[in-house]
Design a protein around this motif. Structure first.
Motif, mmCIF file in Angstrom:
data_model
loop_
_atom_site.group_PDB
_atom_site.id
_atom_site.type_symbol
_atom_site.label_atom_id
_atom_site.label_comp_id
_atom_site.label_asym_id
_atom_site.label_seq_id
_atom_site.Cartn_x
_atom_site.Cartn_y
_atom_site.Cartn_z
ATOM 1 N N LEU B 180 0.822 -1.215 0.000
ATOM 2 C CA LEU B 180 0.000 0.000 0.000
ATOM 3 C C LEU B 180 0.854 1.262 0.000
ATOM 4 C CD1 LEU B 180 -0.193 1.476 2.975
ATOM 5 C CD2 LEU B 180 -1.901 -0.232 3.439
ATOM 6 N N ALA B 211 -6.476 -6.519 3.663
ATOM 7 C CA ALA B 211 -5.780 -5.484 2.893
ATOM 8 C C ALA B 211 -4.557 -6.085 2.188
ATOM 9 C CB ALA B 211 -5.352 -4.335 3.811
ATOM 10 N N ALA B 215 -4.710 -7.064 -2.313
ATOM 11 C CA ALA B 215 -3.587 -6.692 -3.177
ATOM 12 C C ALA B 215 -3.045 -7.917 -3.909
ATOM 13 C CB ALA B 215 -2.481 -6.035 -2.340
ATOM 14 N N LYS B 222 -3.331 -0.368 -5.624
ATOM 15 C CA LYS B 222 -2.453 0.113 -4.553
ATOM 16 C C LYS B 222 -2.886 1.478 -4.020
ATOM 17 C CE LYS B 222 2.524 0.683 -3.873
ATOM 18 N NZ LYS B 222 3.841 0.223 -4.328
ATOM 19 N N LEU B 225 -5.621 1.120 -1.252
ATOM 20 C CA LEU B 225 -5.466 0.236 -0.088
ATOM 21 C C LEU B 225 -5.317 1.001 1.220
ATOM 22 C CD1 LEU B 225 -3.222 -2.544 -1.630
ATOM 23 C CD2 LEU B 225 -5.481 -2.894 -0.610
ATOM 24 N N TYR B 228 -8.692 1.987 2.324
ATOM 25 C CA TYR B 228 -9.413 0.799 2.813
ATOM 26 C C TYR B 228 -8.963 0.464 4.241
ATOM 27 C CZ TYR B 228 -11.051 -4.059 3.000
ATOM 28 O OH TYR B 228 -11.668 -5.229 3.363
#
Lengths: 296, 296
Positions: B180, B211, B215, B222, B225, B228
């Motif tokens: 991320l 998370a 991915a 990305k 994330l 999120y």
């Protein structure tokens, strides 16, 4: 014919030479996890470690763990749950046909977000073989813990919990690191106090701060704080499980970690039985036999 | 007579010169938090920054925040909840009588573990003065968020949540950091997806791993994330609150953080109103007046 069983993880690699009954003849382990292997270097590292065991004509090797991930030797796509020995054996990737085989991990899709494991499924199948249990709850503590439900010898589904990694982050990098000793030995009373604290249902984000204030007000000695924090984390993990309907859990992992889960589960009235590395070898033996039956 | 209002925190210091009505005449801020002050050096730093504002005879200064902690200028013991302006003013410590005064923080004891704040109580009193609300829920997002319930102008009790610190740990030091971008701008849809995910009640230790897998399976870019993950954390925090009985929440803090809480609370049907730095100055003004009435 002997079997070379290899669990090739992120940070370490373990191997065992098994006889036809699955008995362990020799073992070795090395700090040669997949992150330490240069691109294209897996075959050379494998031969340098296992050539002697592989020498007798017809010896086979089966590999589990992160060696089958995107960053591994060859990617072995995840096998979807529910999955038993047959489903996993059908997804085995041949690295050198008849000589070296690589296992897939498992994938479980729930509430729209995928969950994955690589290597733990082998330990679960091994635990089933060793205990005779084909149904139940299998818990594998570690950096990323797995809670798996089995039915009729197949893994129905599972959940990952980042409990081990959260413990490392909080005890080494957070404000709590200033007042606790991450290497202090387990204090069972402080650990269980942490587990009980999670019953307030205020959640980890709040309860973790208590490990700071207990130190600030000198309510708990430094030597107990890491056990208290560990209890908060494992208690939080247990709180999300429906343990009312569970009478027994099989724990698979190191003694240091399984001891803590046995304590916390015991406090919740759940019986536990514990297995270690032997579950990995039993699982790889069972999968090699399943694959052998399929291809013979 | 003017008042010099100072919020002296862990990593930074902010000051304002207020007139008798509480209006802000001038402001300054410096990266001179208490951790940057050498032992015994508080008085010198204070004079170097505020001597000019303090020059008129009879000018008083009132200081809130970590300057009153064990690592601060002088320790000002915590005032117990419930506490209003009167209780806090009674616990003020004189550093230079009639010239410089230091505020205590607040302490709340619940389920056997103490909780503390230093400086946020001033913002809450300021928010009460600015909004006219004397009852309700006040939320102060930050590294260690505070949720405080007020009744009749007093802080009844509060809870700390380490949400901001968990976000920093997970986005910078955990396995999630590999996939991320912690500096990506807020993506509202991904943030709210994270908030909604916490409704599964499987807890942060499990949901955070999602998370990673989103991915891994290329289910989320990305750039989304970090939003999120932020939603997972703030959603987890909200989940522990009894928001069914709450129609409105007062948010106090930076625009970047209060925006996220307003979004998450809005999704739960809770109205919000937001205040920034003005709450600190209004709170310090109200406390100085309360102390002035007591000592005159």
């Amino acid at each position: 014919m002997h079997l070379v069983a290899v669990d090739w993880g992120t940070s370490s690699l373990r191997g065992a030479l098994l006889d036809e009954t699955g008995e362990v003849l020799r073992e070795q382990s090395h700090p040669r996890g997949i992150l330490s292997i240069p691109p294209g270097g897996f075959a050379d590292v494998f031969e340098s470690l296992f050539a002697e065991w592989m020498r007798p004509e017809g010896t086979r090797c089966i590999i589990s763990g992160m060696a089958g991930s995107q960053q591994g030797w060859i990617e072995a796509p995840y096998c979807a749950c529910p999955a038993g020995l047959d489903e996993v054996a059908r997804s085995i990737i041949d690295i050198q046909p008849g000589r070296i085989a690589l296992l897939p991990g498992l994938r479980d899709e729930h509430s729209g977000v995928p969950d994955v494991m690589r290597g733990e499924e082998v330990q679960i199948f091994g635990a089933m073989a060793l205990t005779g249990l084909r149904d139940g709850l299998f818990v594998l503590p570690g950096t990323h813990n797995k809670w798996a439900r089995a039915k009729g010898g197949r893994v129905e589904g599972f959940r990952t919990f980042m409990t081990g990694e959260f413990y490392a982050l909080l005890s080494q990098h957070s404000i709590l690191a200033r007042t606790l000793d991450a290497d202090a030995p387990l204090d069972e009373a402080a650990f269980l106090q942490g587990v009980t604290q999670t019953h307030n249902r205020e959640g980890l984000l709040h309860n973790a701060f208590g490990a700071r204030t207990l130190a600030l007000f000198n309510r708990m000695p430094k030597s107990q704080l890491s056990s208290y924090l560990s209890g908060l984390l494992i208690g939080e993990e247990l709180r999300t499980q429906s343990l009312q309907t569970t009478s027994e859990v099989v724990l698979i992992g190191s003694a240091a970690l399984t001891q803590r889960y046995a304590l916390a589960l015991g406090a919740a009235g759940v019986l536990t039985r514990t297995l270690g590395a032997e579950a990995t070898w039993a699982g790889l033996h069972a999968l090699a036999n399943t694959q052998g039956r399929r291809t013979s």
